[in-house]
Scaffold this motif. Structure first.
Motif, PDB file in Angstrom:
ATOM      1  N   LYS A 192      -6.789  37.750 -39.447  1.00  0.00           N
ATOM      2  CA  LYS A 192      -7.898  38.640 -39.103  1.00  0.00           C
ATOM      3  C   LYS A 192      -8.716  38.942 -40.355  1.00  0.00           C
ATOM      4  O   LYS A 192      -8.228  38.867 -41.478  1.00  0.00           O
ATOM      5  N   ALA A 193      -9.985  39.293 -40.129  1.00  0.00           N
ATOM      6  CA  ALA A 193     -10.859  39.728 -41.222  1.00  0.00           C
ATOM      7  C   ALA A 193     -11.656  40.936 -40.747  1.00  0.00           C
ATOM      8  O   ALA A 193     -12.067  40.996 -39.580  1.00  0.00           O
ATOM      9  N   LYS A 194     -11.841  41.911 -41.639  1.00  0.00           N
ATOM     10  CA  LYS A 194     -12.625  43.096 -41.287  1.00  0.00           C
ATOM     11  C   LYS A 194     -14.107  42.804 -41.463  1.00  0.00           C
ATOM     12  O   LYS A 194     -14.519  42.160 -42.413  1.00  0.00           O
ATOM     13  N   LEU A 195     -14.891  43.301 -40.516  1.00  0.00           N
ATOM     14  CA  LEU A 195     -16.333  43.068 -40.522  1.00  0.00           C
ATOM     15  C   LEU A 195     -17.061  44.383 -40.277  1.00  0.00           C
ATOM     16  O   LEU A 195     -16.789  45.078 -39.279  1.00  0.00           O
ATOM     17  N   LYS A 196     -17.982  44.721 -41.173  1.00  0.00           N
ATOM     18  CA  LYS A 196     -18.744  45.963 -41.033  1.00  0.00           C
ATOM     19  C   LYS A 196     -19.952  45.735 -40.140  1.00  0.00           C
ATOM     20  O   LYS A 196     -20.730  44.809 -40.350  1.00  0.00           O
ATOM     21  N   ILE A 197     -20.101  46.593 -39.135  1.00  0.00           N
ATOM     22  CA  ILE A 197     -21.251  46.553 -38.223  1.00  0.00           C
ATOM     23  C   ILE A 197     -22.208  47.668 -38.618  1.00  0.00           C
ATOM     24  O   ILE A 197     -21.846  48.857 -38.577  1.00  0.00           O
TER      25      ILE A 197
END
Length: 385
Positions: free
Chosen positions: A304-309
Motif C-alpha cells: 500500500k501507499a499513502k496518497l494525499k487528496i
C-alpha cells in the motif's frame, strides 16, 4: 507479424562461431541483394531481415541477451519494427560492407558467386521445448526464480548419449572415413562439377554403431522428468517469449540440446490495471472526501501507499505516483502508478440529508465557476478529437 528466430533467418546453429555467422550472413545478403532481385519487395525484406539478424548475433552482448530473453531482450516485444525495418539500404551497406572485403554499394562488390560449401560431420540437434509460466504483478515487478518440472528427452545415462552399448560398439564409417560427407564429381558441358552431401551410410555422423545400447535402443536419449530453474527478469509482459539455451530436449547421439522457450502469461491483478509499464488504479471518493480533502491508501504491487487528496479534488483528475509502476525489461526506467479519481454521488438520501443538500443548492461555493465549466468542456471535446 511476429519476428522469425535470428538463427533460423541466417540458417545457423546457436553454437555457431562469429566467423560462421558472418559467412551465413554473406550468403544470405548475396542471395537477396537488391541488385540481384530488382523490384522484388520480398527479397528486399529478407535482405533487411538478414542484416538485423547479423547485427544481433555478431555482437556478443546482444547475442547473450537474445539467447536468454529472445526478441524481448534486444528491443522489446517480438513483433514489428526493429533494426532491419528501421534502417535504409544505405545504412546496411555502410555498417556491414566491411565483411565483403570491398565496396558494398553495388552487386559487383561481392566478388562473384563461385565456390562451394564446407563439408563436415552432421551434428544432431534436439527439439525445442515450450512451456507457459504464469506470473503475478509482484513477480513481474521484481523478477522471480521459478522451478518447473517437465518431461523431456534427456541423455541416456547407460551409454552417455552415444547410443552404443559400449566403447567397442562404435566404429568409423567406412563410406565417408569419418568425415560425414561424400563427394561426387559429374561431367557437364561446363566441365567437372563437384558436389558434397551427407553420407548415406552414417547419415552424416561419421560413425556407425555396431551394437545398440540396450536401454535407449541406440538413440542416445530417453524420456524422463527434469526440474529446471528459470530466472524471469523484471518487467516482462504477457505474450513475451524467453529462451534458455540448451535446456530443451536432448539430441540423438550426443548432439546439441534444443532450447527451452518460456511463454509469459500474466495474472490479472484484483485492483490494478497494467498499461505497458504504468499501472492504473480507479479511486472512488465520497463527496466529503473530495470536497474537504483527506489521505487514503492505494494498492501497489508491493503493498500500500499513502496518497494525499487535496480539498476540492475533481472527478476525472489523475494523480501520479512516480516509479510505482513496473520496470522496463530493457532497463529503460520504471513506470508510474496513475490514480484516476472518481466521486460517488449518493443515490438515496434521508429527509434530513435532503434538507441539508437543499440548503447548499444556491450557495456560491457549490456553484461551478466559469473556469471550471470551460475545463470540463475542454476535456469533453478532447475525447472526440
Amino acid at each position: 507479424m511476429a519476428k522469425r528466430d535470428y538463427y533460423e533467418v541466417l540458417g545457423v546453429a546457436k553454437t555457431a562461431t562469429v566467423e560462421e555467422i558472418k559467412k551465413a550472413y554473406r550468403k544470405k545478403a548475396i542471395e537477396f541483394h537488391p541488385d540481384k532481385n530488382p523490384g522484388n519487395k520480398e527479397a528486399e525484406e529478407k535482405f533487411k531481415e538478414a542484416a538485423e539478424a547479423y547485427d544481433i548475433l555478431s555482437d556478443p552482448q546482444k547475442k547473450q541477451r537474445y539467447d536468454q530473453y529472445g526478441h524481448a531482450g534486444v528491443g522489446g516485444a517480438s513483433s514489428g519494427g526493429g533494426f532491419g525495418g528501421g534502417m535504409s539500404m544505405d545504412d546496411i551497406f555502410s555498417q556491414f560492407g566491411d565483411i565483403f572485403g570491398g565496396h558494398f554499394g553495388g552487386f559487383g562488390g561481392f566478388g562473384g558467386f563461385g565456390g562451394g560449401s564446407r563439408g563436415g560431420r552432421r551434428v544432431n540437434r534436439g527439439s525445442d521445448l515450450r512451456v507457459k509460466v504464469k506470473l503475478n504483478l509482484k513477480e513481474i515487478a521484481n523478477g522471480v526464480e521459478k522451478k518447473i518440472k517437465v518431461k523431456k528427452a534427456v541423455s541416456c545415462t547407460h551409454c552417455h548419449g552415444t547410443g552404443a552399448e559400449d566403447d567397442k560398439s562404435v566404429k568409423t564409417c567406412e563410406t565417408c572415413h569419418g568425415s560425414g560427407v561424400v563427394t561426387r564429381v559429374a561431367n557437364t558441358i561446363l566441365g567437372q562439377m563437384q558436389t558434397q552431401s551427407a553420407c548415406p551410410t552414417c547419415n552424416g555422423e561419421g560413425k556407425v554403431i555396431t551394437k545398440k545400447c540396450t536401454v535407449c535402443a541406440g538413440e542416445g536419449i530417453v524420456t524422463d522428468d527434469d526440474i529446471i530453474t528459470i530466472n524471469i527478469p523484471a518487467g516482462v509482459a504477457e505474450g513475451m517469449q524467453l529462451s534458455m539455451s540448451g535446456k530443451g530436449n536432448a539430441a540423438r547421439h550426443g548432439g546439441v540440446n534444443g532450447d527451452l522457450l518460456i511463454l509469459v502469461e500474466e495474472e490479472q491483478h484484483p485492483e490494478l490495471i497494467r498499461d505497458e509499464n504504468d499501472l492504473l488504479y480507479n479511486l472512488l471518493l465520497s463527496v466529503p472526501q473530495a470536497t474537504l480533502g483527506t489521505t487514503v491508501e492505494v494498492p501497489t504491487v508491493d503493498g500500500k501507499a499513502k496518497l494525499k487528496i487535496e480539498p476540492g479534488t475533481q472527478p476525472g483528475k489523475v494523480l501520479r505516483l512516480r516509479n510505482k509502476g513496473l520496470p522496463s525489461v530493457n532497463s529503460y526506467g520504471t513506470g508510474d502508478l496513475l490514480v484516476n479519481v472518481s466521486v460517488y454521488i449518493p443515490e438515496t438520501l434521508s429527509a434530513s440529508e435532503k434538507e441539508t443538500m437543499t440548503g447548499w443548492e444556491n450557495s456560491p461555493s457549490f456553484q461551478p465557476s466559469k473556469t471550471m465549466k470551460e475545463k470540463i468542456f475542454s476535456k469533453f471535446r478532447h475525447m472526440f478529437d
